[in-house]
Structure formats: C-alpha cells, structure tokens
Motif scaffolding. Structure first.
Motif, short mmCIF file in Angstrom:
data_model
loop_
_atom_site.label_atom_id
_atom_site.label_comp_id
_atom_site.label_asym_id
_atom_site.label_seq_id
_atom_site.Cartn_x
_atom_site.Cartn_y
_atom_site.Cartn_z
N LEU A 1 69.63 13.69 47.58
CA LEU A 1 69.76 14.14 45.86
C LEU A 1 68.61 13.76 44.91
O LEU A 1 69.68 14.95 44.34
CB LEU A 1 69.93 11.82 45.66
N PRO B 1 66.64 6.17 39.14
CA PRO B 1 65.71 4.90 39.20
C PRO B 1 66.42 4.59 40.19
O PRO B 1 68.25 4.12 40.48
CB PRO B 1 66.33 3.91 37.54
N ASP C 1 80.66 1.76 46.44
CA ASP C 1 79.90 2.03 45.36
C ASP C 1 80.63 2.51 43.60
O ASP C 1 80.05 2.23 42.88
CB ASP C 1 79.10 3.35 45.27
N LEU D 1 76.64 8.88 44.79
CA LEU D 1 77.92 8.34 45.17
C LEU D 1 78.43 8.28 46.24
O LEU D 1 78.22 8.89 46.46
CB LEU D 1 79.28 8.49 43.92
N ARG D 2 78.42 7.43 47.11
CA ARG D 2 78.67 7.39 48.05
C ARG D 2 80.15 7.49 48.89
O ARG D 2 81.07 8.49 48.73
CB ARG D 2 77.45 6.71 49.41
#
Ligand code: ADP
Length: 162
Positions: free
Chosen positions: A22, A9, A96, A91-92
């Motif tokens: 991703l 999402p 984040d 997750l960067r």
C-alpha cells in the motif's frame, strides 16, 4: 507538508507486505507518505510502540519519500498538524468496508477538509492482516511470504517469550 503528502495511519503490529504494498502504491500518487503509528490501540498490541516504529523504519529504509512517526489521539488532528489533507487506508475484503466507511465519514465530520483515499493491495495480500500473521506464527506456521525476514524473526522471538 501539503496536498502532495499523505498520512497512512494504523497500528502496524507488525508491518506486513500488505502494508508495504500500500505504501508503494501511495508513493506512486503522492510526493511523500508519512506512516503514522498509533500509540494506543484498542486491543493490546503484541509489539510495543517503539518496536512497531523500529520495524516500520527498517522495512521502509530504501523508500526515500517515506517518514515514520508515532501519533496519539485523533487521526484528523494529526493530519491537520502535519498540514496534510489526505489519509490513506487499505481495503482488502468487503469485511473491511463497513468499518472503514464509518471511520472515513466520522473523520470527515470531524474535519471536512480531510479526505480518505482507499487503495487496494495486490491480490497476493488481499486476505493478509497483522492479526492473522500473529495467529499463524503463534501456531508455528512459516510467515515468510507475508512479512520481511526480520519481522518473522522478531515474531518468533516475541512469541517464544510469551
Ligand atoms: P488498524 O489497526 O488501524 O486497522 P493496521 O495496521 O492493521 O491498522 O492497518 C492499517 C491500514 O492498512 C488499514 O487501513 C488496513 O485496512 C490496511 N491494511 C492492513 N493490511 C493490509 C493488506 N494486506 N492489504 C491492504 N491494506 C491493508
């Protein structure tokens, strides 16, 4: 759908190579991925829901195991309706982490059967966000390293009309 499917999402305003990275990683783990595009997002989106859907569809056209759908309301309700169990998030940076951590635990509180799985993008996209792309494009920067060519064109058109 079942356990072998994941829901990814987000607002995708617009889709970037970070999102696509991703999705590809998720496809290497799951049989299929449904990209769920939020109808209502807190901040006013640059692109309408149907534009965001259309761009994601175009960007994932060659990925046969990807579906793109709009959703409204709680992520956990959508996941339950799809009979899926897994939510994918990215997750960067450490920045984040706090927000994602809160959201994952809140979603778990709302429905303990839903698990959130975090994936990390290639380091090329580790600092990339839709927000940054919109800001850079508005100032006239080339963003071709970060979004597909058709998204770059759409950004230019949109920002010209603003
Ligand atoms: P949201 O507005 O829900 O944060 P986004 O569309 O910006 O939605 O992002 C959806 C998800 O994709 C989030 O989990 C976000 O952390 C992740 N994401 C966005 N950009 C990247 C990127 N460059 N690399 C990895 N994950 C990313």
């Amino acid at each position: 759908m079942n356990d072998a499917y994941a829901v990814y999402p987000g607002s995708f305003d617009p889709v970037t190579y970070g999102h696509l990275d991703l999705i590809k990683r998720a496809l290497s783990i799951f049989d299929g991925v449904t990209v769920a595009i939020a109808k209502n997002i807190g901040k006013k989106p640059l692109f309408t829901l149907s534009e965001r859907l259309g761009m994601m569809q175009q960007a994932t056209r060659s990925m046969k195991r990807v579906k793109v759908e709009p959703f409204d309301g709680l992520v956990v309700d959508y996941v339950r309706r799809k009979k899926a169990k897994v939510v994918i998030r990215g997750l960067r940076m450490i920045s984040d982490f706090e927000y994602e951590f809160q959201m994952a635990l809140t979603n778990r509180k709302l429905d303990r059967r839903v698990e959130t799985i975090f994936l990390m993008p290639s380091e090329n996209y580790a600092y990339l966000s839709s927000r940054l792309i919109k800001e850079a494009a508005a100032l006239g920067a080339r963003v071709s390293d970060f979004v597909p060519p058709f998204v770059e064109r759409r950004l230019k058109e949109k920002l010209r009309r603003k």
